[in-house]
Motif scaffolding. Sequence first.
Motif, PDB file in Angstrom:
ATOM      1  N   GLU A 298     -16.897  34.677  37.443  1.00  0.00           N
ATOM      2  CA  GLU A 298     -17.752  35.587  36.695  1.00  0.00           C
ATOM      3  C   GLU A 298     -19.227  35.300  36.949  1.00  0.00           C
ATOM      4  OE1 GLU A 298     -18.368  38.505  33.399  1.00  0.00           O
ATOM      5  OE2 GLU A 298     -16.783  38.069  34.847  1.00  0.00           O
ATOM      6  N   ASP A 299     -19.564  33.998  37.032  1.00  0.00           N
ATOM      7  CA  ASP A 299     -20.965  33.625  37.242  1.00  0.00           C
ATOM      8  C   ASP A 299     -21.010  32.147  37.629  1.00  0.00           C
ATOM      9  OD1 ASP A 299     -23.664  33.824  37.454  1.00  0.00           O
ATOM     10  OD2 ASP A 299     -24.047  34.315  35.347  1.00  0.00           O
ATOM     11  N   VAL A 300     -22.108  31.775  38.280  1.00  0.00           N
ATOM     12  CA  VAL A 300     -22.333  30.393  38.694  1.00  0.00           C
ATOM     13  C   VAL A 300     -23.794  30.060  38.422  1.00  0.00           C
ATOM     14  CG1 VAL A 300     -22.337  28.763  40.615  1.00  0.00           C
ATOM     15  CG2 VAL A 300     -20.585  30.532  40.505  1.00  0.00           C
ATOM     16  N   ALA A 301     -24.063  28.848  37.905  1.00  0.00           N
ATOM     17  CA  ALA A 301     -25.449  28.443  37.649  1.00  0.00           C
ATOM     18  C   ALA A 301     -25.557  26.929  37.682  1.00  0.00           C
ATOM     19  CB  ALA A 301     -25.936  28.977  36.304  1.00  0.00           C
ATOM     20  N   TYR A 302     -26.248  26.401  38.659  1.00  0.00           N
ATOM     21  CA  TYR A 302     -26.598  24.985  38.736  1.00  0.00           C
ATOM     22  C   TYR A 302     -25.419  24.059  38.479  1.00  0.00           C
ATOM     23  CZ  TYR A 302     -31.396  26.692  38.748  1.00  0.00           C
ATOM     24  OH  TYR A 302     -32.563  27.344  39.068  1.00  0.00           O
ATOM     25  N   GLY A 303     -24.322  24.296  39.165  1.00  0.00           N
ATOM     26  CA  GLY A 303     -23.164  23.421  39.054  1.00  0.00           C
ATOM     27  C   GLY A 303     -22.206  23.767  37.938  1.00  0.00           C
ATOM     28  N   TYR A 304     -22.488  24.817  37.189  1.00  0.00           N
ATOM     29  CA  TYR A 304     -21.567  25.315  36.165  1.00  0.00           C
ATOM     30  C   TYR A 304     -20.923  26.592  36.682  1.00  0.00           C
ATOM     31  CZ  TYR A 304     -23.125  22.095  32.518  1.00  0.00           C
ATOM     32  OH  TYR A 304     -23.375  20.981  31.779  1.00  0.00           O
ATOM     33  N   VAL A 305     -19.632  26.735  36.389  1.00  0.00           N
ATOM     34  CA  VAL A 305     -18.883  27.895  36.871  1.00  0.00           C
ATOM     35  C   VAL A 305     -18.164  28.530  35.675  1.00  0.00           C
ATOM     36  CG1 VAL A 305     -17.066  28.719  38.420  1.00  0.00           C
ATOM     37  CG2 VAL A 305     -18.523  26.807  39.109  1.00  0.00           C
ATOM     38  N   LEU A 306     -18.248  29.851  35.587  1.00  0.00           N
ATOM     39  CA  LEU A 306     -17.507  30.593  34.569  1.00  0.00           C
ATOM     40  C   LEU A 306     -16.504  31.496  35.283  1.00  0.00           C
ATOM     41  CD1 LEU A 306     -17.095  31.374  31.593  1.00  0.00           C
ATOM     42  CD2 LEU A 306     -18.775  33.204  31.956  1.00  0.00           C
ATOM     43  N   LEU A 307     -15.228  31.281  34.971  1.00  0.00           N
ATOM     44  CA  LEU A 307     -14.146  32.083  35.553  1.00  0.00           C
ATOM     45  C   LEU A 307     -13.563  33.000  34.497  1.00  0.00           C
ATOM     46  CD1 LEU A 307     -12.310  29.185  37.434  1.00  0.00           C
ATOM     47  CD2 LEU A 307     -14.166  30.614  38.297  1.00  0.00           C
ATOM     48  N   ARG A 308     -13.183  34.193  34.937  1.00  0.00           N
ATOM     49  CA  ARG A 308     -12.603  35.190  34.010  1.00  0.00           C
ATOM     50  C   ARG A 308     -11.211  35.569  34.498  1.00  0.00           C
ATOM     51  NH1 ARG A 308     -12.589  40.432  34.804  1.00  0.00           N
ATOM     52  NH2 ARG A 308     -14.310  40.261  36.300  1.00  0.00           N
ATOM     53  N   ARG A 309     -10.286  35.694  33.526  1.00  0.00           N
ATOM     54  CA  ARG A 309      -8.922  36.081  33.880  1.00  0.00           C
ATOM     55  C   ARG A 309      -8.895  37.576  34.184  1.00  0.00           C
ATOM     56  NH1 ARG A 309      -4.995  35.415  29.073  1.00  0.00           N
ATOM     57  NH2 ARG A 309      -5.789  37.486  28.573  1.00  0.00           N
ATOM     58  N   GLU A 310      -8.258  37.928  35.278  1.00  0.00           N
ATOM     59  CA  GLU A 310      -8.161  39.354  35.646  1.00  0.00           C
ATOM     60  C   GLU A 310      -7.056  40.049  34.845  1.00  0.00           C
ATOM     61  OE1 GLU A 310      -7.718  39.757  39.898  1.00  0.00           O
ATOM     62  OE2 GLU A 310      -9.836  40.322  40.040  1.00  0.00           O
TER      63      GLU A 310
ATOM     64  N   GLU B 265     -27.109  28.293  29.940  1.00  0.00           N
ATOM     65  CA  GLU B 265     -26.884  28.933  28.640  1.00  0.00           C
ATOM     66  C   GLU B 265     -26.653  30.428  28.803  1.00  0.00           C
ATOM     67  OE1 GLU B 265     -29.318  26.040  25.547  1.00  0.00           O
ATOM     68  OE2 GLU B 265     -30.381  27.675  26.537  1.00  0.00           O
ATOM     69  N   ARG B 266     -27.396  31.052  29.696  1.00  0.00           N
ATOM     70  CA  ARG B 266     -27.164  32.500  29.956  1.00  0.00           C
ATOM     71  C   ARG B 266     -25.767  32.722  30.518  1.00  0.00           C
ATOM     72  NH1 ARG B 266     -32.665  32.665  31.929  1.00  0.00           N
ATOM     73  NH2 ARG B 266     -31.855  32.465  34.050  1.00  0.00           N
ATOM     74  N   LEU B 267     -25.332  31.816  31.380  1.00  0.00           N
ATOM     75  CA  LEU B 267     -23.979  31.931  31.941  1.00  0.00           C
ATOM     76  C   LEU B 267     -22.937  31.859  30.827  1.00  0.00           C
ATOM     77  CD1 LEU B 267     -22.498  30.175  35.022  1.00  0.00           C
ATOM     78  CD2 LEU B 267     -21.507  29.671  32.805  1.00  0.00           C
ATOM     79  N   LEU B 268     -23.066  30.872  29.941  1.00  0.00           N
ATOM     80  CA  LEU B 268     -22.077  30.695  28.873  1.00  0.00           C
ATOM     81  C   LEU B 268     -22.163  31.790  27.826  1.00  0.00           C
ATOM     82  CD1 LEU B 268     -22.320  26.811  28.495  1.00  0.00           C
ATOM     83  CD2 LEU B 268     -20.563  28.130  29.699  1.00  0.00           C
ATOM     84  N   ASP B 269     -23.331  32.429  27.698  1.00  0.00           N
ATOM     85  CA  ASP B 269     -23.475  33.544  26.752  1.00  0.00           C
ATOM     86  C   ASP B 269     -22.619  34.742  27.161  1.00  0.00           C
ATOM     87  OD1 ASP B 269     -25.176  32.201  25.074  1.00  0.00           O
ATOM     88  OD2 ASP B 269     -27.009  33.055  25.914  1.00  0.00           O
ATOM     89  N   ARG B 270     -22.139  34.748  28.392  1.00  0.00           N
ATOM     90  CA  ARG B 270     -21.297  35.854  28.855  1.00  0.00           C
ATOM     91  C   ARG B 270     -19.881  35.776  28.289  1.00  0.00           C
ATOM     92  NH1 ARG B 270     -22.762  37.305  35.066  1.00  0.00           N
ATOM     93  NH2 ARG B 270     -21.353  38.993  34.483  1.00  0.00           N
ATOM     94  N   VAL B 271     -19.548  34.643  27.692  1.00  0.00           N
ATOM     95  CA  VAL B 271     -18.253  34.524  27.018  1.00  0.00           C
ATOM     96  C   VAL B 271     -18.346  35.256  25.690  1.00  0.00           C
ATOM     97  CG1 VAL B 271     -16.588  32.946  25.985  1.00  0.00           C
ATOM     98  CG2 VAL B 271     -17.780  32.307  28.104  1.00  0.00           C
ATOM     99  N   PRO B 272     -17.509  36.262  25.452  1.00  0.00           N
ATOM    100  CA  PRO B 272     -17.581  37.015  24.180  1.00  0.00           C
ATOM    101  C   PRO B 272     -17.192  36.158  22.979  1.00  0.00           C
ATOM    102  CG  PRO B 272     -16.276  38.187  25.853  1.00  0.00           C
ATOM    103  CD  PRO B 272     -16.481  36.794  26.350  1.00  0.00           C
ATOM    104  N   ASP B 273     -17.753  36.494  21.815  1.00  0.00           N
ATOM    105  CA  ASP B 273     -17.369  35.814  20.582  1.00  0.00           C
ATOM    106  C   ASP B 273     -15.878  35.997  20.337  1.00  0.00           C
ATOM    107  OD1 ASP B 273     -20.012  35.249  20.361  1.00  0.00           O
ATOM    108  OD2 ASP B 273     -20.383  36.524  18.613  1.00  0.00           O
ATOM    109  N   GLY B 274     -15.212  34.934  19.934  1.00  0.00           N
ATOM    110  CA  GLY B 274     -13.789  34.996  19.627  1.00  0.00           C
ATOM    111  C   GLY B 274     -12.878  34.874  20.831  1.00  0.00           C
ATOM    112  N   ALA B 275     -13.429  34.740  22.024  1.00  0.00           N
ATOM    113  CA  ALA B 275     -12.606  34.627  23.223  1.00  0.00           C
ATOM    114  C   ALA B 275     -11.935  33.259  23.285  1.00  0.00           C
ATOM    115  CB  ALA B 275     -13.466  34.838  24.466  1.00  0.00           C
ATOM    116  N   THR B 276     -10.876  33.151  24.076  1.00  0.00           N
ATOM    117  CA  THR B 276     -10.235  31.870  24.330  1.00  0.00           C
ATOM    118  C   THR B 276     -10.785  31.309  25.637  1.00  0.00           C
ATOM    119  OG1 THR B 276      -8.388  33.015  25.405  1.00  0.00           O
ATOM    120  CG2 THR B 276      -8.122  32.424  23.094  1.00  0.00           C
ATOM    121  N   VAL B 277     -11.148  30.022  25.609  1.00  0.00           N
ATOM    122  CA  VAL B 277     -11.811  29.392  26.755  1.00  0.00           C
ATOM    123  C   VAL B 277     -11.262  27.996  26.974  1.00  0.00           C
ATOM    124  CG1 VAL B 277     -14.048  28.875  27.827  1.00  0.00           C
ATOM    125  CG2 VAL B 277     -13.918  30.538  25.962  1.00  0.00           C
ATOM    126  N   GLU B 278     -11.018  27.658  28.228  1.00  0.00           N
ATOM    127  CA  GLU B 278     -10.779  26.269  28.598  1.00  0.00           C
ATOM    128  C   GLU B 278     -12.075  25.720  29.169  1.00  0.00           C
ATOM    129  OE1 GLU B 278      -7.601  25.097  31.120  1.00  0.00           O
ATOM    130  OE2 GLU B 278      -6.088  26.238  30.013  1.00  0.00           O
TER     131      GLU B 278
END
Length: 494
Positions: free
Chosen positions: A482-494, A412-425
Motif C-alpha cells: 500500500e505504501d513505503v516510507a523510510y524502512g516501514y512497509v504497509l501491506l493491504r489484503r486484496e 506517521e502518514r503511512l500508518l494513517d492510511r490504516v482505517p479506524d477499526g481495521a485489523t492489523v498485524e
Amino acid sequence: MRTITARGSAPDPAPRTPEGLDSSPSHELIPERDRTAPAPDRARRLWDRAPHLLAAGLFLAYAVVSVSRYRRLETRSWDLGIFEQAVRAYAHLQVPVADLKGPGANILGDHFSPVTALLAPAYRLFPSPVTLLVAQALLVAVSAVPVTRAATRLLGRGSGLAVGVAYGLSWGVQRAVDFDFHEICFALPLIAFSLEALLRQRWRAALLWALPLVLVKEDLGVTLAAIAVVVAVRCRRTDPKALRYALGVAAFGALATLVTLTLVIPACNSVGAYDYWDKVGDAGGAGVLDGAGTKLSTLAWLLIPTSGLLALRSPLLLVALPTLGWRFLSGDDHYWGTDWHYSAVLMPVVLLAFADAVAAARRDRRPWLRRYADRLPACAAAAALALTTSLPLAGLTESWTYGKSEQVTAVERLLDRVPDGATVEANIGPISRLTSRARVFWVGAADPVVPQYVALDVRSGWTKDPVAYAGKLHPGVRYVAEDVAYGYVLLRRE
C-alpha cells in the motif's frame, strides 16, 4: 506608634518623626526585626515544599523523556501497545483483552495487574498511548515525595533533599521511565508511602499503603509480606496489636501470591497455566548460576552508588529480597542486568533503607562511621548526577530530544492510511501508533485471524521481500504494498 523605653524612664510624649515623613500611621517606621522576619518564614516554607517541588521537576523531566521518545517513533518494545489495549478495553467497560498477546487474550491471564484499570477514565478522555506515558511519569514522580520527606525527617533538610535527588535520578528509575510503560509505576508510590509510614512508626498506615501491591503484579504480594515482616520486627515490643495485624498481612501477601499464580491467572489464561514458570530456574538450558558475574554486578549497582553499601545496615532492605530473589533465580538474562524496568521497585527500598541506616550510623560510637554516614547523602546525590550524563535524562540537554524528523512524519502518514477499526498485524515499530484506533496483533501470531493490513518496520533488513513474507504468514491470501516510507512497509489484503 509607642516608644519602648528602659524600665523606670518616662516615655516621650510625642515620638520623633524623621525628616521628610509625616507622623501618620502609613509612614511609621517598621522595626528592623519586623522587616527581616518574613525571610526565614519564606525559607522555611520553601524547604517544607522541597519534596513537592522536586517531584514536580522530576515529573516534567520524566514526561519529556518518555513522550519525546514516543514522538520520535523510538518505542522499545510491544509493552506500550499491550497496556494500551488493556486500558482501552477497561475504558469501554470490557474485558481487558490484549490481542498482541494473542487474539482475544485476557491480559489478566498473562500478568495480574488490574490496577491499570485506574487509568481508564483518563484514557477515555484522551485515548492515546501518551496518556499512559504521562500517567507513568506522574506516578513515579509522586513517589519522590515520601522518599524525600522521610529522609528529611531522619537526616535534616539538606541531607534529606540529597537522598530525594539520589532517588529521583537513580538509574533504576530512569531506566523504567525510558522503557515505554509498565504497571510497576503504580508500585513505586505505594512502596515509598508505606516505608515512609513505617519509618514514622505508623504501623497500620504502612500496612494499608502496601496492601494494594497485590493488584499491581502477581509477585508483589511477596513484597507486601516482606513489608509486613519488617513492621512486625519493629513493632513487636511496643505495639502487640500492630504486631498481630502485621503477621496477618504477611500471611495474606504470601497467600495472595499463591492464589494468583495457581488459580486466578490460569483461570484467565487460554491454556490454563501461568506462562512464566519456566523463567525461574533453568530456562532454555541456562542455569541459575549462569550469568553470576552480571547478577553480582547488578547487585553492586543497586547498593554502591545509591548508598555506599550503608543500606545493608537497615532491616528495610529485607523488602528488596523477593524481587531480587525471583530475578536472580531466573535463567533469563533479560532479568539480570540494569536495563529495562526491573530495578525500579527496588529504588525506594534501597534509598529509604539508606536514610534509615545513615540516621542510625550518626549515633554510632565509632567516629569514622559517623563521619562516613554524614557525608554519604551528598555523595549519593553527586553519584546520581554524575551517572545521569549517561542515562536517559541526559537527553534533556540535547536539541534532538524535542524534534520530530521528516522521516517520522512520513511514517506517521503511512500508518494513517490504516482505517479506524481495521485489523492489523505489526511488529514493534508501528504498534503504538495503531493500538488506540485499530485491532492490532503481533506479526505472525494472529491465527486464526487474517488481518486486513500488515505494517512492518524492516529497517534492519530482516526481510527483503515483505509481500512474500506476508504470503507465508497467511497462505492463500494475497497482500499488496500500500505504501513505503523510510524502512516501514504497509501491506493491504486484496
